[in-house]
Design an enzyme around this catalytic site. Sequence first.
Site, PDB file in Angstrom:
ATOM      1  N   ARG A  73      60.653  45.495  41.593  1.00 16.74           N
ATOM      2  CA  ARG A  73      59.735  44.409  41.707  1.00 16.74           C
ATOM      3  C   ARG A  73      59.202  44.077  40.390  1.00 16.74           C
ATOM      4  NH1 ARG A  73      53.840  46.821  44.020  1.00 16.74           N
ATOM      5  NH2 ARG A  73      54.095  48.438  42.880  1.00 16.74           N
TER       6      ARG A  73
ATOM      7  N   CYS B 268      62.741  37.388  34.707  1.00 17.19           N
ATOM      8  CA  CYS B 268      62.643  36.917  33.408  1.00 17.19           C
ATOM      9  C   CYS B 268      61.621  35.758  33.369  1.00 17.19           C
ATOM     10  CB  CYS B 268      64.209  36.143  32.945  1.00 17.19           C
ATOM     11  SG  CYS B 268      64.107  35.227  31.697  1.00 17.19           S
TER      12      CYS B 268
ATOM     13  N   ASN C  38      51.616  39.358  40.962  1.00 20.63           N
ATOM     14  CA  ASN C  38      51.107  40.845  41.030  1.00 20.63           C
ATOM     15  C   ASN C  38      51.166  41.498  39.819  1.00 20.63           C
ATOM     16  OD1 ASN C  38      49.833  42.782  43.062  1.00 20.63           O
ATOM     17  ND2 ASN C  38      51.412  43.841  42.358  1.00 20.63           N
ATOM     18  N   GLU C  39      50.183  42.172  39.294  1.00 27.20           N
ATOM     19  CA  GLU C  39      50.285  42.951  37.955  1.00 27.20           C
ATOM     20  C   GLU C  39      51.429  42.476  37.114  1.00 27.20           C
ATOM     21  OE1 GLU C  39      50.286  46.686  39.651  1.00 27.20           O
ATOM     22  OE2 GLU C  39      48.303  46.902  39.990  1.00 27.20           O
TER      23      GLU C  39
ATOM     24  N   CYS D  14      61.513  40.871  28.886  1.00 27.00           N
ATOM     25  CA  CYS D  14      62.931  40.272  29.113  1.00 27.00           C
ATOM     26  C   CYS D  14      63.509  40.028  27.787  1.00 27.00           C
ATOM     27  CB  CYS D  14      62.981  39.509  30.082  1.00 27.00           C
ATOM     28  SG  CYS D  14      64.670  38.647  30.120  1.00 27.00           S
TER      29      CYS D  14
ATOM     30  N   CYS E 192      66.640  38.538  27.450  1.00 28.19           N
ATOM     31  CA  CYS E 192      67.795  38.038  27.470  1.00 28.19           C
ATOM     32  C   CYS E 192      67.977  36.834  26.583  1.00 28.19           C
ATOM     33  CB  CYS E 192      67.917  37.337  29.033  1.00 28.19           C
ATOM     34  SG  CYS E 192      66.824  35.967  29.204  1.00 28.19           S
TER      35      CYS E 192
ATOM     36  N   CYS F  60      65.141  34.422  26.588  1.00 32.58           N
ATOM     37  CA  CYS F  60      63.964  34.744  25.875  1.00 32.58           C
ATOM     38  C   CYS F  60      64.024  35.091  24.357  1.00 32.58           C
ATOM     39  CB  CYS F  60      63.387  36.193  26.436  1.00 32.58           C
ATOM     40  SG  CYS F  60      63.019  36.065  27.995  1.00 32.58           S
TER      41      CYS F  60
ATOM     42  N   GLU G 274      42.046  45.931  43.727  1.00 33.17           N
ATOM     43  CA  GLU G 274      43.022  47.041  44.545  1.00 33.17           C
ATOM     44  C   GLU G 274      42.368  48.511  44.167  1.00 33.17           C
ATOM     45  OE1 GLU G 274      47.034  47.534  43.846  1.00 33.17           O
ATOM     46  OE2 GLU G 274      47.363  45.315  43.933  1.00 33.17           O
TER      47      GLU G 274
ATOM     48  N   LYS H 183      54.924  54.383  51.600  1.00 32.36           N
ATOM     49  CA  LYS H 183      54.656  55.032  53.074  1.00 32.36           C
ATOM     50  C   LYS H 183      53.516  56.223  53.006  1.00 32.36           C
ATOM     51  CE  LYS H 183      58.752  57.649  53.939  1.00 32.36           C
ATOM     52  NZ  LYS H 183      59.595  57.447  52.781  1.00 32.36           N
ATOM     53  N   PHE H 184      53.334  56.681  51.823  1.00 36.09           N
ATOM     54  CA  PHE H 184      52.297  57.582  51.864  1.00 36.09           C
ATOM     55  C   PHE H 184      50.954  57.276  51.133  1.00 36.09           C
ATOM     56  CE2 PHE H 184      56.209  60.262  53.048  1.00 36.09           C
ATOM     57  CZ  PHE H 184      55.897  60.439  54.291  1.00 36.09           C
TER      58      PHE H 184
HETATM   59  C1  GLA Z   1      49.715  48.432  42.267  1.00 38.46           C
HETATM   60  C2  GLA Z   1      50.385  47.396  43.023  1.00 38.46           C
HETATM   61  C3  GLA Z   1      50.138  47.650  44.571  1.00 38.46           C
HETATM   62  C4  GLA Z   1      50.765  48.883  45.028  1.00 38.46           C
HETATM   63  C5  GLA Z   1      49.827  49.920  44.264  1.00 38.46           C
HETATM   64  C6  GLA Z   1      50.092  51.247  44.637  1.00 38.46           C
HETATM   65  O1  GLA Z   1      48.416  48.215  41.985  1.00 38.46           O
HETATM   66  O2  GLA Z   1      49.677  45.919  42.757  1.00 38.46           O
HETATM   67  O3  GLA Z   1      51.419  46.600  44.986  1.00 38.46           O
HETATM   68  O4  GLA Z   1      51.974  49.124  44.525  1.00 38.46           O
HETATM   69  O5  GLA Z   1      50.017  49.658  42.965  1.00 38.46           O
HETATM   70  O6  GLA Z   1      48.843  52.038  43.877  1.00 38.46           O
END
Ligand code: GLA
Length: 688
Positions: A119, A123, A157-158, A163, A165, A168, A322, A371-372
Amino acid sequence: MSNFNKTYTTDAAFMLHGGDYNPDQWLDRPDILADDMKLMQLANTNTFSLGIFAWSALEPEEGVYTFEWLDEVIENIHQMSGRIILATPSGARPAWMSQKYPEVLRVNASRQKQLHGGRHNHCFSSKVYREKTQKMNRLLAERYGSHPALLMWHISNEYSGECHCDACQQAFRHWLKEKYNEDLKQVNDAWWGPFWSHTFNDWSQIESPSPIGEHAVHGLNLDWRRFVTDQTISFFENEVVPLKELTPAIPITTNFMADTHDLIPFQSLDYSKFAKHLDVISWDAYPAWHNDWESTADLAMKVGFINDLYRSLKQQPFLLMESTPSAVNWHPVNKAKRPGMHMLSSMQMVAHGSDSVLYFQWRKSRGSSEKFHGAVVDHDNSADNRVFQEVAEVGAALQQLSNVVGTNRPADVAILYDWENNWALNDAQGFGLQSKRYPQTLHDHYRPFWERDIPVDVITKEQDFSSYKLLIVPMLYLASEQTISRLKSFVADGGTLVMTYISGIVNEYDLTYMGGWHQDLQDLFGIKPIETDTLYPGDRNNVQYQGNTYEIKEYATVIENQSAHVEALYQEDFYAQTPAVTSNSHGQGKAYYIGGRLQDDFHRDFYQSLMNELALAPAVAVQHEKGVSVQVRQSKDKNYIFVMNFTEEAQTVAFEEAVKDMETGEELAGEVTLAKYEVKIVETLHNQ
Ligand code: GLA
Ligand code: GLA
């Protein structure tokens, strides 16, 4: 500063509690989705971020849209009076898109095209990706823009990475042409072209830095980093076009990050620029509580520092977007938060200006790499475990804090952090390659104020300096003439400035000033730095300051005094008995220069004398031992006082006036004992 007006960052007049919710991972489990609604109420949550990585669930095939599941989830949350932070899904894209339009894939600095997967790897220049994201965002805004549950937009997200290419490269050359007035000579001059024969005679020769190509031209590196920030913002701006058009009243944020080990500001994007494009700052905080390399209090100090930076970016409350209810999955050791730590660490965020406690994530997934990762709901799908219970307690506590929403925390002291400076300083081939530690040096100057509960803003170079009594500018290696002149005016107008070793050395092109540093700094400090001596890790020097001896490690500037008052003298080596710390009156104010890397004991004593001289005091005085932190948010008539025990044992604190416990409503006076990790939130009337 004394602005006690409230700033509501969203239309919610309550503390947000909830977080990332990924029902798209559970669409074949209606029983789980139904349980979620019940558990959300048991956890005292009220706000959920939806759709962050949901593109393949929203558009499983090109042009085929399946929004119905999202309609239902939003409606269900609305039915229980919850609110929605709706994400744009650009942080990850469906496989069909990478397959059909490979231009959306990134090319790394070694010029390798990346495969589909992972994820945060698109680009930023791709025309197709810009079209696709904007179209998707328009559909989201059309469908949900007037939904009463919609609280805010969470863009992508974050954002991170870069890039290389062809698109760019072209965008970079275009950016350079604009910056340097289409004049290649200006580029060659700014980048010190003749060095190693690096003069260009055609724009097409310019390439982004690469480990297999150019990486030694510092001006190029710096401009590339600036371009990456601008191109990321340009991608973001393209994403928000339909949102601003269709939902002008809905605030926009994107979640910022911190680099993990020392919790220092995220390095690869200049957030001071990005902040101007956002309505609300939000960030993702994952401190490694209970680690084996620092005390809980020292980590808490670092959390305080970065919160004060992100809050100061807009001088308004921010959102904790978060955090984890317990462990994460990506620290080298993923330790559970000990009982009480979840409440304490959550309230610390609020104490420094957050109007939310939000989590990644609501429910633990069953598969893949997260998952953890800690979540509110574990694989047991139950409300009866410790972590869930502690989350519910935080939710209950937040419900008592609605009056705190929108309040700020005025400060008389500011520390300056600059992203460009950090890039240039890290790039500098010189000094100690391992020991520069610019952000950590800022921690060292922040610590004495944190220990004494004196509020600090961590500001950036373009912000207004004039409201502060004390401005601390450690290691500002890169300082433009404009910044230097602003610092000078700040002092001339009565401010007190502290600067340190390795400051004022290069300009905004990463070209050194002639003469050690800029002439204006010489006037301001009344000294001339002659040499910077870099020490090996085992080397020491000492200074004498106000009758005591203090140790110096790593850096010592040899100073020629012109008109300054000498505050401290070096004790060792060929510069023994020469000035190490100086002060100089300039206009109405005073400028201190700390020539060597002094340690905590010096900082405590040095800043204590400035605190006395400048009458710097906590907003509310509470007596306590080290490791307890008191942070105050203020409205026009109230102090909201967060007393936090970051030590491993019970602590007794003493209030000087009667206060009201915001949880119990009880009056407290005099001595109060806090258990290990306990936080007490109390209020008083304030009489300013
Ligand atoms: C980042 C991401 C989330 C998740 C957390 C895990 O902050 O934005 O999607 O992957 O890390 O700590
Ligand atoms: C080598 C090179 C020089 C210079 C020095 C720096 O000797 O020949 O051009 O780079 O290193 O130490």
